[in-house]
Design a protein around this motif. Structure first.
Motif, PDB file in Angstrom:
ATOM      1  N   GLY A  31      40.106  32.093  71.016  1.00  0.00           N
ATOM      2  CA  GLY A  31      40.037  30.674  70.724  1.00  0.00           C
ATOM      3  C   GLY A  31      39.712  29.833  71.943  1.00  0.00           C
ATOM      4  O   GLY A  31      39.589  28.620  71.845  1.00  0.00           O
ATOM      5  N   ASN A  32      39.557  30.413  73.114  1.00  0.00           N
ATOM      6  CA  ASN A  32      39.215  29.702  74.338  1.00  0.00           C
ATOM      7  C   ASN A  32      37.719  29.780  74.556  1.00  0.00           C
ATOM      8  O   ASN A  32      37.179  30.840  74.864  1.00  0.00           O
ATOM      9  CB  ASN A  32      39.976  30.330  75.519  1.00  0.00           C
ATOM     10  CG  ASN A  32      39.615  29.680  76.836  1.00  0.00           C
ATOM     11  OD1 ASN A  32      38.865  28.702  76.888  1.00  0.00           O
ATOM     12  ND2 ASN A  32      40.147  30.230  77.911  1.00  0.00           N
ATOM     13  N   ALA A  33      37.043  28.669  74.373  1.00  0.00           N
ATOM     14  CA  ALA A  33      35.584  28.655  74.432  1.00  0.00           C
ATOM     15  C   ALA A  33      35.052  29.017  75.811  1.00  0.00           C
ATOM     16  O   ALA A  33      33.854  29.271  75.964  1.00  0.00           O
ATOM     17  CB  ALA A  33      35.059  27.276  74.020  1.00  0.00           C
ATOM     18  N   ASP A  34      35.922  29.008  76.829  1.00  0.00           N
ATOM     19  CA  ASP A  34      35.478  29.366  78.174  1.00  0.00           C
ATOM     20  C   ASP A  34      35.745  30.828  78.495  1.00  0.00           C
ATOM     21  O   ASP A  34      35.316  31.325  79.537  1.00  0.00           O
ATOM     22  CB  ASP A  34      36.197  28.494  79.217  1.00  0.00           C
ATOM     23  CG  ASP A  34      35.814  27.028  79.085  1.00  0.00           C
ATOM     24  OD1 ASP A  34      34.639  26.754  78.774  1.00  0.00           O
ATOM     25  OD2 ASP A  34      36.694  26.171  79.274  1.00  0.00           O
ATOM     26  N   GLY A  35      36.453  31.534  77.619  1.00  0.00           N
ATOM     27  CA  GLY A  35      36.776  32.927  77.867  1.00  0.00           C
ATOM     28  C   GLY A  35      35.847  33.856  77.128  1.00  0.00           C
ATOM     29  O   GLY A  35      34.874  33.437  76.492  1.00  0.00           O
ATOM     30  N   PRO A  36      36.119  35.165  77.171  1.00  0.00           N
ATOM     31  CA  PRO A  36      35.294  36.129  76.444  1.00  0.00           C
ATOM     32  C   PRO A  36      35.411  35.906  74.938  1.00  0.00           C
ATOM     33  O   PRO A  36      36.434  35.421  74.450  1.00  0.00           O
ATOM     34  CB  PRO A  36      35.894  37.485  76.835  1.00  0.00           C
ATOM     35  CG  PRO A  36      36.770  37.221  78.006  1.00  0.00           C
ATOM     36  CD  PRO A  36      37.208  35.808  77.917  1.00  0.00           C
ATOM     37  N   LEU A  37      34.388  36.260  74.228  1.00  0.00           N
ATOM     38  CA  LEU A  37      34.437  36.247  72.772  1.00  0.00           C
ATOM     39  C   LEU A  37      34.927  37.618  72.328  1.00  0.00           C
ATOM     40  O   LEU A  37      34.274  38.635  72.574  1.00  0.00           O
ATOM     41  CB  LEU A  37      33.059  35.969  72.177  1.00  0.00           C
ATOM     42  CG  LEU A  37      33.011  35.927  70.646  1.00  0.00           C
ATOM     43  CD1 LEU A  37      33.718  34.683  70.123  1.00  0.00           C
ATOM     44  CD2 LEU A  37      31.576  35.973  70.131  1.00  0.00           C
ATOM     45  N   THR A  38      36.082  37.655  71.677  1.00  0.00           N
ATOM     46  CA  THR A  38      36.671  38.914  71.236  1.00  0.00           C
ATOM     47  C   THR A  38      36.389  39.099  69.757  1.00  0.00           C
ATOM     48  O   THR A  38      36.747  38.247  68.936  1.00  0.00           O
ATOM     49  CB  THR A  38      38.190  38.918  71.497  1.00  0.00           C
ATOM     50  OG1 THR A  38      38.428  38.625  72.869  1.00  0.00           O
ATOM     51  CG2 THR A  38      38.776  40.274  71.150  1.00  0.00           C
ATOM     52  N   VAL A  39      35.777  40.227  69.414  1.00  0.00           N
ATOM     53  CA  VAL A  39      35.350  40.479  68.039  1.00  0.00           C
ATOM     54  C   VAL A  39      35.968  41.776  67.538  1.00  0.00           C
ATOM     55  O   VAL A  39      35.846  42.823  68.176  1.00  0.00           O
ATOM     56  CB  VAL A  39      33.806  40.557  67.931  1.00  0.00           C
ATOM     57  CG1 VAL A  39      33.376  40.733  66.479  1.00  0.00           C
ATOM     58  CG2 VAL A  39      33.169  39.305  68.520  1.00  0.00           C
ATOM     59  N   ALA A  40      36.630  41.711  66.396  1.00  0.00           N
ATOM     60  CA  ALA A  40      37.176  42.895  65.743  1.00  0.00           C
ATOM     61  C   ALA A  40      36.099  43.512  64.857  1.00  0.00           C
ATOM     62  O   ALA A  40      35.360  42.802  64.181  1.00  0.00           O
ATOM     63  CB  ALA A  40      38.394  42.525  64.898  1.00  0.00           C
ATOM     64  N   ALA A  41      36.025  44.840  64.872  1.00  0.00           N
ATOM     65  CA  ALA A  41      34.989  45.522  64.086  1.00  0.00           C
ATOM     66  C   ALA A  41      35.451  46.924  63.738  1.00  0.00           C
ATOM     67  O   ALA A  41      36.278  47.514  64.435  1.00  0.00           O
ATOM     68  CB  ALA A  41      33.682  45.587  64.875  1.00  0.00           C
ATOM     69  N   THR A  42      34.917  47.446  62.649  1.00  0.00           N
ATOM     70  CA  THR A  42      35.077  48.862  62.360  1.00  0.00           C
ATOM     71  C   THR A  42      34.061  49.636  63.198  1.00  0.00           C
ATOM     72  O   THR A  42      33.021  49.095  63.592  1.00  0.00           O
ATOM     73  CB  THR A  42      34.886  49.118  60.864  1.00  0.00           C
ATOM     74  OG1 THR A  42      33.805  48.321  60.367  1.00  0.00           O
ATOM     75  CG2 THR A  42      36.144  48.739  60.086  1.00  0.00           C
ATOM     76  N   PRO A  43      34.349  50.908  63.504  1.00  0.00           N
ATOM     77  CA  PRO A  43      33.554  51.625  64.511  1.00  0.00           C
ATOM     78  C   PRO A  43      32.074  51.796  64.186  1.00  0.00           C
ATOM     79  O   PRO A  43      31.215  51.590  65.051  1.00  0.00           O
ATOM     80  CB  PRO A  43      34.255  52.982  64.610  1.00  0.00           C
ATOM     81  CG  PRO A  43      35.662  52.711  64.206  1.00  0.00           C
ATOM     82  CD  PRO A  43      35.561  51.688  63.116  1.00  0.00           C
ATOM     83  N   THR A  44      31.751  52.210  62.941  1.00  0.00           N
ATOM     84  CA  THR A  44      30.364  52.525  62.600  1.00  0.00           C
ATOM     85  C   THR A  44      29.976  51.824  61.312  1.00  0.00           C
ATOM     86  O   THR A  44      30.684  51.941  60.315  1.00  0.00           O
ATOM     87  CB  THR A  44      30.191  54.050  62.382  1.00  0.00           C
ATOM     88  OG1 THR A  44      30.625  54.742  63.555  1.00  0.00           O
ATOM     89  CG2 THR A  44      28.755  54.410  62.095  1.00  0.00           C
TER      90      THR A  44
END
Length: 276
Positions: A31-44
């Motif tokens: 939620g911090n626009a200045d930090g990394p964008l963290t994305v949850a995903a399934t592996p394949t």
């Protein structure tokens, strides 16, 4: 999204949330626009596509991308809802609509960030073309709600059956209104469908399981879903209100870039197809 998952019960969802929060940790940058964008995903293929972007495209676009992989289909949404990650990439619209309705969440698709489809295909060991299916043939279907409806709609789109008017994304064999060939249906867990081919006349198999069984939707399927205007295409999603986060917009642009389309085409042999 691996389209084989049922929406998990409330008890399992709570357990998955606990697991997800542990895996995500105290991500102060979510939620911090200045930090990394963290994305949850399934592996394949979602995690693989995001990793390709991280390794090859993100830095040039000024994006600091962090990928967190999960093997279930609940935690990526609960983690977004709780602010533990900024976005997720694993699901299609019918699944998300059902998830939001059942869990009271407000997760939305990011505009212009629909990426890929894992097409269902109809496969057979004994039939070489659709017209060769005999009367009374048995067709195996995935038995989870979303994919069974998809399978029936695929058969309908290719003239094998007709469904009752207005049937939505929860169609079952009981909703078959016309069946000229008298087809019989055998409902199985999606992961078992490739192994069922020797026991049935044909089977509708998910793209990811087809890939694992060395079946190509492009080469081996009698018929397969098209990516065009397909509601089952996977997209980038965020909690409502975060669609215009600059980092999210950068990732949306990269996910629908020519480079990613080529990566999908070169990597998945038709078991995953670009939807843009």
């Amino acid at each position: 999204m691996r389209n084989t998952a049922k929406i998990t019960t409330a008890v399992l969802a709570a357990g998955a949330l606990t697991l997800g929060l542990t895996a995500c940790g105290s991500d102060q940058d979510a939620g911090n626009a200045d930090g990394p964008l963290t994305v949850a995903a399934t592996p394949t293929p979602q995690g693989e596509i995001l990793t390709y972007i991280k390794d090859n495209l993100a830095a040039k676009a000024g994006l600091d991308l962090e990928v967190k992989e999960f093997t279930d289909y609940v935690t990526p949404n609960t983690a977004v809802q709780q602010g533990e990650v900024d976005a997720n990439y694993f699901q299609h619209q019918p699944y998300l609509d059902d998830f939001n309705k059942k869990n009271g969440t407000d997760i939305v698709a990011v505009p212009n960030a629909t990426v890929h489809l894992e097409p269902l295909g109809l496969y057979s060991q004994g039939v070489k073309k659709l017209t060769d299916l005999k009367k009374g043939a048995t067709i195996a279907l995935p038995n989870d709600t979303t994919n069974e409806a998809r399978a029936l709609k695929l058969l309908e789109a290719n003239g094998l059956i007709g469904l009752k008017p207005g049937v939505g994304y929860d169609a079952t064999p009981k909703d078959v209104a016309s069946n000229p060939k008298g087809l019989k249906f055998k409902e199985l867990e999606a992961a078992q469908l490739p192994r069922s081919l020797s026991d049935v006349d044909a089977a509708v198999i998910n793209g990811n399981y087809a890939l694992e069984a060395k079946l190509s939707p492009a080469k081996d399927a009698l018929v397969a879903e098209s990516a065009k205007d397909n509601p089952y295409a996977n997209f980038l999603a965020v909690k409502k209100g975060n669609e215009d986060d600059p980092r999210v917009r950068k990732l949306a642009k990269l996910l629908t870039s020519a480079e990613v389309k080529k990566f999908i085409q070169d990597t998945y042999d038709g078991a995953v197809v670009a939807a843009f």
